[in-house]
Design a protein around this motif. Sequence first.
Motif, PDB file in Angstrom:
ATOM      1  N   ALA A  15       0.858  -1.188   0.000  1.00 40.37           N
ATOM      2  CA  ALA A  15       0.000   0.000   0.000  1.00 40.37           C
ATOM      3  C   ALA A  15       0.886   1.226   0.000  1.00 40.37           C
ATOM      4  O   ALA A  15       1.938   1.250   0.630  1.00 40.37           O
ATOM      5  N   ALA A  16       0.460   2.226  -0.719  1.00 44.10           N
ATOM      6  CA  ALA A  16       1.177   3.497  -0.773  1.00 44.10           C
ATOM      7  C   ALA A  16       0.152   4.596  -0.970  1.00 44.10           C
ATOM      8  O   ALA A  16      -0.919   4.361  -1.538  1.00 44.10           O
ATOM      9  N   PRO A  17       0.455   5.781  -0.507  1.00 41.52           N
ATOM     10  CA  PRO A  17      -0.488   6.884  -0.711  1.00 41.52           C
ATOM     11  C   PRO A  17      -0.661   7.167  -2.206  1.00 41.52           C
ATOM     12  O   PRO A  17       0.287   7.029  -2.985  1.00 41.52           O
ATOM     13  N   LEU A  18      -1.855   7.555  -2.570  1.00 38.00           N
ATOM     14  CA  LEU A  18      -2.143   7.932  -3.947  1.00 38.00           C
ATOM     15  C   LEU A  18      -1.487   9.276  -4.228  1.00 38.00           C
ATOM     16  O   LEU A  18      -1.553  10.184  -3.392  1.00 38.00           O
ATOM     17  N   SER A 143      -9.648   2.155 -11.015  1.00 41.10           N
ATOM     18  CA  SER A 143      -9.938   2.323  -9.588  1.00 41.10           C
ATOM     19  C   SER A 143      -9.148   3.436  -8.925  1.00 41.10           C
ATOM     20  O   SER A 143      -9.519   3.861  -7.834  1.00 41.10           O
ATOM     21  N   LEU A 144      -8.075   3.892  -9.528  1.00 42.19           N
ATOM     22  CA  LEU A 144      -7.304   4.993  -8.946  1.00 42.19           C
ATOM     23  C   LEU A 144      -7.689   6.340  -9.533  1.00 42.19           C
ATOM     24  O   LEU A 144      -7.818   7.323  -8.818  1.00 42.19           O
ATOM     25  N   ARG A 145      -7.872   6.382 -10.821  1.00 44.02           N
ATOM     26  CA  ARG A 145      -8.235   7.645 -11.491  1.00 44.02           C
ATOM     27  C   ARG A 145      -9.735   7.906 -11.438  1.00 44.02           C
ATOM     28  O   ARG A 145     -10.170   9.020 -11.628  1.00 44.02           O
ATOM     29  N   LEU A 146     -10.511   6.846 -11.264  1.00 45.89           N
ATOM     30  CA  LEU A 146     -11.977   6.872 -11.336  1.00 45.89           C
ATOM     31  C   LEU A 146     -12.380   7.224 -12.758  1.00 45.89           C
ATOM     32  O   LEU A 146     -12.403   6.355 -13.603  1.00 45.89           O
ATOM     33  N   ILE A 147     -12.712   8.471 -13.044  1.00 48.38           N
ATOM     34  CA  ILE A 147     -13.035   8.882 -14.419  1.00 48.38           C
ATOM     35  C   ILE A 147     -12.004   9.936 -14.813  1.00 48.38           C
ATOM     36  O   ILE A 147     -11.935  10.998 -14.204  1.00 48.38           O
ATOM     37  N   ALA A 148     -11.208   9.620 -15.818  1.00 45.20           N
ATOM     38  CA  ALA A 148     -10.149  10.525 -16.282  1.00 45.20           C
ATOM     39  C   ALA A 148     -10.509  11.047 -17.666  1.00 45.20           C
ATOM     40  O   ALA A 148     -10.432  10.294 -18.646  1.00 45.20           O
ATOM     41  N   PRO A 149     -10.923  12.310 -17.774  1.00 40.69           N
ATOM     42  CA  PRO A 149     -11.242  12.867 -19.096  1.00 40.69           C
ATOM     43  C   PRO A 149     -10.001  12.883 -19.988  1.00 40.69           C
ATOM     44  O   PRO A 149      -8.897  13.181 -19.525  1.00 40.69           O
ATOM     45  N   VAL A 150     -10.183  12.551 -21.245  1.00 46.65           N
ATOM     46  CA  VAL A 150      -9.082  12.553 -22.202  1.00 46.65           C
ATOM     47  C   VAL A 150      -9.087  13.891 -22.934  1.00 46.65           C
ATOM     48  O   VAL A 150     -10.099  14.276 -23.519  1.00 46.65           O
ATOM     49  N   ARG A 151      -7.956  14.597 -22.879  1.00 50.48           N
ATOM     50  CA  ARG A 151      -7.858  15.886 -23.566  1.00 50.48           C
ATOM     51  C   ARG A 151      -7.317  15.749 -24.990  1.00 50.48           C
ATOM     52  O   ARG A 151      -7.515  16.627 -25.822  1.00 50.48           O
ATOM     53  N   ARG A 152      -6.617  14.587 -25.228  1.00 53.67           N
ATOM     54  CA  ARG A 152      -6.014  14.409 -26.542  1.00 53.67           C
ATOM     55  C   ARG A 152      -5.721  12.939 -26.779  1.00 53.67           C
ATOM     56  O   ARG A 152      -5.316  12.225 -25.871  1.00 53.67           O
ATOM     57  N   ILE A 153      -5.957  12.487 -28.009  1.00 53.31           N
ATOM     58  CA  ILE A 153      -5.484  11.188 -28.484  1.00 53.31           C
ATOM     59  C   ILE A 153      -4.648  11.486 -29.714  1.00 53.31           C
ATOM     60  O   ILE A 153      -5.181  11.968 -30.725  1.00 53.31           O
ATOM     61  N   GLY A 154      -3.364  11.232 -29.622  1.00 53.81           N
ATOM     62  CA  GLY A 154      -2.471  11.606 -30.718  1.00 53.81           C
ATOM     63  C   GLY A 154      -2.530  13.107 -30.926  1.00 53.81           C
ATOM     64  O   GLY A 154      -2.267  13.879 -30.011  1.00 53.81           O
TER      65      GLY A 154
END
Length: 187
Positions: A15-18, A143-154
């Motif tokens: 275990a480690a802090p997020l 489970s760590l990011r939950l919902i991570a919006p994507v700002r760019r793909i390529g």
Amino acid sequence: LRPPADPRPVLWASAAPLRPGTVFADLSLGWSAIRRNETSPASRHKTLGYLDAVLAAEAAARDGHDEALFLNMQGRVACAGTGTLFAVFGREVVTPPAREGVLAGIVRARVLALASGLDLTAAERPVAPEELSAAEAVFLTNSLRLIAPVRRIGERSYASDGHPAVRALRTALVREIVAACGVAPEG
């Protein structure tokens, strides 16, 4: 390699802090040259076999991205190195099905379940890479990011963080976490 007749598994855990700023942080994704083998049972299970994801993450970082995005052996979108991909098309929230080489994660399941209560249609179907250029928003779940919006793909940019469907799913997920844990995730 054959398992013994009387296996005695050992569990290792740490275990480690997020890291601060991980939850709900937006991401840039780069296409990985490594393919996800959707025919492998390991593609649908969390294992210690992370070499492909580690190498792809290193290549993505060299190209200025936060995370790698994998295609499967058929050339369709599979997943990111550490998350499940969702794309928003109008009121439809689409994610590749498990048979495409996707790990059916906990947050992925919650997003699929929450969508209908938000007047969104959740769909599990194959996604061609070129379809993502028509998406209004893209996000990853884990489970760590939950919902991570994507700002760019390529080179393609997205305004995912401010998209109403992404914001509604985030709000609904936070409500569930607070109800279950009594604490809101930081982010």
